[in-house]
Design a protein around this motif. Structure first.
Motif, short mmCIF file in Angstrom:
data_model
loop_
_atom_site.label_atom_id
_atom_site.label_comp_id
_atom_site.label_asym_id
_atom_site.label_seq_id
_atom_site.Cartn_x
_atom_site.Cartn_y
_atom_site.Cartn_z
N THR A 1 0.84 -1.21 0.00
CA THR A 1 0.00 0.00 0.00
C THR A 1 0.87 1.25 0.00
O THR A 1 2.09 1.18 0.16
CB THR A 1 -0.92 0.01 1.25
OG1 THR A 1 -0.09 -0.09 2.41
CG2 THR A 1 -1.90 -1.14 1.23
N LYS A 2 0.21 2.40 -0.17
CA LYS A 2 0.92 3.69 -0.19
C LYS A 2 1.51 4.02 1.18
O LYS A 2 1.29 3.30 2.16
CB LYS A 2 -0.06 4.78 -0.64
CG LYS A 2 -0.47 4.67 -2.12
CD LYS A 2 -1.31 5.85 -2.56
CE LYS A 2 -1.68 5.76 -4.04
NZ LYS A 2 -2.46 6.95 -4.48
N LEU A 3 2.25 5.15 1.26
CA LEU A 3 3.01 5.45 2.48
C LEU A 3 2.12 5.84 3.67
O LEU A 3 2.43 5.51 4.81
CB LEU A 3 4.03 6.56 2.19
CG LEU A 3 5.03 6.89 3.29
CD1 LEU A 3 5.76 5.66 3.80
CD2 LEU A 3 6.04 7.93 2.80
N PHE A 4 1.01 6.56 3.39
CA PHE A 4 0.20 7.05 4.52
C PHE A 4 -1.28 6.67 4.42
O PHE A 4 -2.11 7.23 5.14
CB PHE A 4 0.32 8.57 4.63
CG PHE A 4 1.73 9.03 4.91
CD1 PHE A 4 2.39 8.69 6.08
CD2 PHE A 4 2.41 9.81 3.98
CE1 PHE A 4 3.68 9.09 6.33
CE2 PHE A 4 3.71 10.23 4.21
CZ PHE A 4 4.35 9.87 5.39
N CYS A 5 -1.64 5.74 3.52
CA CYS A 5 -3.04 5.30 3.41
C CYS A 5 -3.03 3.86 2.91
O CYS A 5 -1.97 3.28 2.69
CB CYS A 5 -3.82 6.21 2.45
SG CYS A 5 -3.23 6.14 0.76
N THR A 6 -4.21 3.29 2.71
CA THR A 6 -4.27 1.87 2.33
C THR A 6 -4.56 1.69 0.84
O THR A 6 -4.91 0.59 0.41
CB THR A 6 -5.35 1.15 3.16
OG1 THR A 6 -6.58 1.86 3.00
CG2 THR A 6 -4.99 1.11 4.63
N CYS A 7 -4.40 2.73 0.02
CA CYS A 7 -4.56 2.56 -1.43
C CYS A 7 -3.48 1.63 -1.98
O CYS A 7 -2.35 1.61 -1.47
CB CYS A 7 -4.43 3.91 -2.14
SG CYS A 7 -5.80 5.02 -1.79
N GLU A 8 -3.86 0.87 -3.01
CA GLU A 8 -2.93 -0.10 -3.62
C GLU A 8 -1.69 0.60 -4.17
O GLU A 8 -1.79 1.67 -4.78
CB GLU A 8 -3.68 -0.82 -4.74
CG GLU A 8 -2.92 -1.99 -5.31
CD GLU A 8 -3.63 -2.60 -6.53
OE1 GLU A 8 -4.87 -2.48 -6.61
OE2 GLU A 8 -2.93 -3.17 -7.36
N ARG B 1 -6.85 4.82 -7.78
CA ARG B 1 -6.16 4.37 -6.58
C ARG B 1 -5.86 5.57 -5.70
O ARG B 1 -4.70 5.90 -5.44
CB ARG B 1 -4.86 3.65 -6.96
CG ARG B 1 -5.13 2.36 -7.70
CD ARG B 1 -3.88 1.70 -8.15
NE ARG B 1 -4.15 0.50 -8.93
CZ ARG B 1 -3.24 -0.16 -9.60
NH1 ARG B 1 -1.99 0.25 -9.62
NH2 ARG B 1 -3.58 -1.24 -10.28
N CYS B 2 -6.91 6.25 -5.29
CA CYS B 2 -6.76 7.45 -4.46
C CYS B 2 -7.85 7.42 -3.39
O CYS B 2 -8.88 6.77 -3.56
CB CYS B 2 -6.96 8.72 -5.25
SG CYS B 2 -6.33 8.71 -6.90
N CYS B 3 -7.58 8.15 -2.32
CA CYS B 3 -8.56 8.25 -1.25
C CYS B 3 -8.40 9.64 -0.62
O CYS B 3 -7.49 10.38 -0.98
CB CYS B 3 -8.32 7.15 -0.21
SG CYS B 3 -6.84 7.41 0.77
N PRO B 4 -9.25 10.03 0.31
CA PRO B 4 -9.12 11.37 0.91
C PRO B 4 -7.74 11.62 1.50
O PRO B 4 -7.24 12.74 1.47
CB PRO B 4 -10.20 11.37 2.01
CG PRO B 4 -11.24 10.43 1.49
CD PRO B 4 -10.47 9.33 0.79
N ARG B 5 -7.06 10.55 2.00
CA ARG B 5 -5.75 10.77 2.63
C ARG B 5 -4.68 11.12 1.61
O ARG B 5 -3.95 12.09 1.78
CB ARG B 5 -5.31 9.52 3.39
CG ARG B 5 -5.78 9.53 4.80
CD ARG B 5 -5.06 8.46 5.57
NE ARG B 5 -6.00 7.78 6.43
CZ ARG B 5 -5.83 6.58 6.91
NH1 ARG B 5 -4.77 5.88 6.59
NH2 ARG B 5 -6.72 6.06 7.70
N CYS B 6 -4.56 10.31 0.52
CA CYS B 6 -3.48 10.62 -0.43
C CYS B 6 -3.84 11.81 -1.30
O CYS B 6 -2.97 12.37 -1.97
CB CYS B 6 -3.03 9.40 -1.22
SG CYS B 6 -4.30 8.50 -2.10
N LEU B 7 -5.10 12.22 -1.30
CA LEU B 7 -5.47 13.46 -2.00
C LEU B 7 -5.39 14.66 -1.05
O LEU B 7 -5.61 15.79 -1.47
CB LEU B 7 -6.88 13.33 -2.58
CG LEU B 7 -7.01 12.32 -3.72
CD1 LEU B 7 -8.48 12.17 -4.13
CD2 LEU B 7 -6.18 12.73 -4.92
ZN LIG Z 1 -4.96 6.80 -0.61
#
Ligand SMILES: [Zn+2]
Length: 289
Positions: A19-26, A36-42
């Motif tokens: 997963t990414k460095l600070f969220c659980t996106c692939e 492959r984005c979520c509120p955290r990586c955005l």
């Molecule tokens: Zn994310």
């Protein structure tokens, strides 16, 4: 005129993680843009980063594989810059307290120093559509990166290339990174100075072949300047692959002010002796020659 080049490298490597460095996106390469984005990586308001332990483990293993010291405490900082590939307006990276420091790699009997390894997040990817418009894909945004910074102790383009090959071999051997350059899994900034003068940085080189060409061109350019009685001043350049030349990007005065400050949403990263011993055991288990 004989010249003595001094070359340093800043190598960005994508460690293997789920997963990414600070969220659980692939964390895989590619995918349909912006899926492959979520509120955290955005970086949407109210979202909080949560540090990926696998990325920390890979960074510690990289440090051990490159003879670094692993401090018991490292600190994440915000590096502010405004660009469409970075929706938060800042990158979470490390600065004065990196996860690994003071390493050493032996290359044909010569020791090359490693100043530090920083754990940081990647930015999104801009796609320029032939002048018509620019698209941006945030799938890459927030992927972990290891930034490996060497001392300026490499003495020729050939030695720099040999160093990068050795680095890739070690990172692959220990399963730390695949270093697939065609996927952006390894990118390099290089700096070069002649005869103890000012250094010039060349940004964003994505192959060992282009690194060699960029360095040879740049050494020739600086030598010509010196032979004509001129002086080299600090500047950032980029390599133009089509024309096979380096091109001026910005001078020292034009360098952005990154306004570094400690990341308020992440506590300092503390590593115990047991954590480091566990990373070392993982290295030993994957070292099959
Ligand atoms: Zn994310």
């Amino acid at each position: 005129m004989t010249v003595q080049p001094r070359i340093g490298l800043e190598i960005h490597v994508r460690p293997v993680t789920k997963t990414k460095l600070f969220c659980t996106c692939e964390a895989g390469f590619g995918g349909r843009p912006n899926t492959r984005c979520c509120p955290r990586c955005l970086g949407l308001p109210g979202s909080m980063p949560k540090l990926n332990e696998q990325a920390v483990r890979q960074a510690v293993k990289a440090g051990l594989a490159l003879g670094c010291e692993i401090p018991s405490k490292s600190v994440f900082v915000r590096k502010g810059y405004s660009y469409p590939d970075l929706p938060k307006g800042y990158q979470i990276t490390q600065w004065e307290d990196p996860i690994c420091r003071d390493g050493r790699v032996e290359l044909s009997g010569k020791k090359i120093g490693i100043f530090r390894i920083q754990l940081e997040e990647d930015a999104g990817k801009m796609i320029h559509d032939r002048g018509a418009c620019t698209l941006v894909d945030y799938n890459r945004c927030g992927l972990p990166l290891l930034e490996i910074v060497t001392a300026p102790e490499l003495e020729s383009p050939e030695q720099a290339a040999a160093f990068v090959k050795e680095l890739i071999a070690r990172l692959r051997k220990y399963g730390i990174a695949e270093c697939r350059m065609e996927q952006g899994g390894l990118r390099m900034d290089v700096n070069v100075s002649l005869n103890g003068g000012e250094r010039v940085e060349i940004k964003n080189i994505n192959s060992i072949r282009f690194m060699g060409k960029a360095l040879r061109y740049e050494i020739g350019r600086q030598r010509e300047l010196l032979e004509q009685g001129g002086a080299v001043s600090y500047e950032t350049r980029r390599y133009d692959e089509r024309q096979e030349i380096t091109v001026h990007m910005r001078s020292k005065e034009q360098s952005p002010d990154y306004r570094f400050f400690p990341e308020p949403d992440l506590p300092p990263l503390l590593l115990s002796r047991e954590d480091i011993a566990a990373a070392r055991r993982e290295l030993d288990q994957t070292n099959h020659g």
